[in-house]
Design an enzyme around this catalytic site. Sequence first.
Site, mmCIF file in Angstrom:
data_model
loop_
_atom_site.group_PDB
_atom_site.id
_atom_site.type_symbol
_atom_site.label_atom_id
_atom_site.label_comp_id
_atom_site.label_asym_id
_atom_site.label_seq_id
_atom_site.Cartn_x
_atom_site.Cartn_y
_atom_site.Cartn_z
ATOM 1 C CG HIS A 352 -20.929 -21.639 -37.050
ATOM 2 N ND1 HIS A 352 -19.587 -21.396 -36.846
ATOM 3 C CD2 HIS A 352 -21.097 -22.952 -36.863
ATOM 4 C CE1 HIS A 352 -18.987 -22.508 -36.518
ATOM 5 N NE2 HIS A 352 -19.871 -23.479 -36.524
ATOM 6 C CB CYS A 353 -25.243 -18.311 -41.297
ATOM 7 S SG CYS A 353 -25.846 -19.805 -42.063
ATOM 8 C CB ALA A 354 -21.903 -15.581 -38.150
#
Length: 394
Positions: A352-354
């Site tokens: 999740h891009c995290a």
Amino acid sequence: MTDAPGAGAANSARSCIYLDHSATSWPKPPEVVDAVVNAMTACGANPGRGAYSMALAAARLVFESRRACADLLGVPDARDLAFVSGCTEACNLMLKGLLVPGDRVVVSSMEHNAVSRPLHVLSLGGVRVDIVQADATGTVHAGDVERAVRAHATRAVICQHASNVTGAIQPIGDIADIAHENGALMLVDGAQAAGHMNVDLAALDVDAYAVSGHKGLLGPQGVGLLYLRPGLDVAELLQGGTGGGSSEEESQPQGRPERYEAGTPNTPGIAGLGAGARLWLAHGEEWRAQEQRIFRGLKEGMSAIPGVTVFGPASDEPCVPTLSLVSDRMDCDRIAFLLDRRYGIAVRSGLHCAPWAHRTIGTLETGAVRFGVGYGSTSDDVAAAIAALTELLA
Ligand code: PMP
């Protein structure tokens, strides 16, 4: 009314059970779609660039959208809100426009790549980045931030308002007080908060707040906002035409918001975002209560599935309507794939891009499957997702 707003008309045309609201809201409310179409038809001229009627109508549309967003976010002077392409641009602008070599910043371990990647670039240029660890639910503790800020001179504290992985809401008011008491700026990534939460920037007392237009605020993709405290001098990322001040020739006009809005604006996106903001102004309290109720059902149902671990605050703790989970019986990518192909349920697996956030909660290696509810979600959607996952993992 038992279901979330938009559960009726907007959803009759749905092609799937959409539970990826943390990525982007879908379907968009008809009011948003109509506003986008209007900005491309009746109001299709360039705003602020011409005195003929349609150009003036387009300028009015941008003005009114900015006013609606300011009212929703508790910003007294709408000129302190700049329209940008999204929260990613807003984060880049507040970080790169403020930080200079030699600065030290304190940042939470839950940040999205929209913050961690610009900070990485800045660190290569001599900005020192110190990370404060959140707990296993993804919650940042103000006391930990205070210790980090007091350890060395700090130019800015950077923290998200809510996590796109666990839904945890961070104590931004307390963290802002700590930053200011220690002479630091408070910069916030509000991508997951706006809309889902009542965000009152005047009360929060932050220096900069980055907003995504296409998530909780229900606008189209490609639009967002950056709030900057009055008087805060932040260098612009782009120079170019602003429709006015052309006699200044080379130098970028320094007034707000035009300093940060070089180039032809995304008028359809701004119009759609304004329509989303007006909907939240009209229905916010009711819609947020419904989202929370539907989300609680999701969290409790998922937590009860054997072998499933749900990350995030306990289901009676405040959070935005996002959760991530893993199973000891099936790989996350396979779960998301089968939920889509067998049951028509749209969710996202992975990091999740995290990656920082996943490292924090212990899922950097496995990733997680993320579920988010929002406008248009129903309790039937949630029941279907719980039943599908239960069957898949039986
Ligand atoms: N920060 C967070 C916490 C996010 O969840 C996202 C979107 N995934 C962003 C920043 C980037 O937002 P945008 O898509 O508007 O650029």
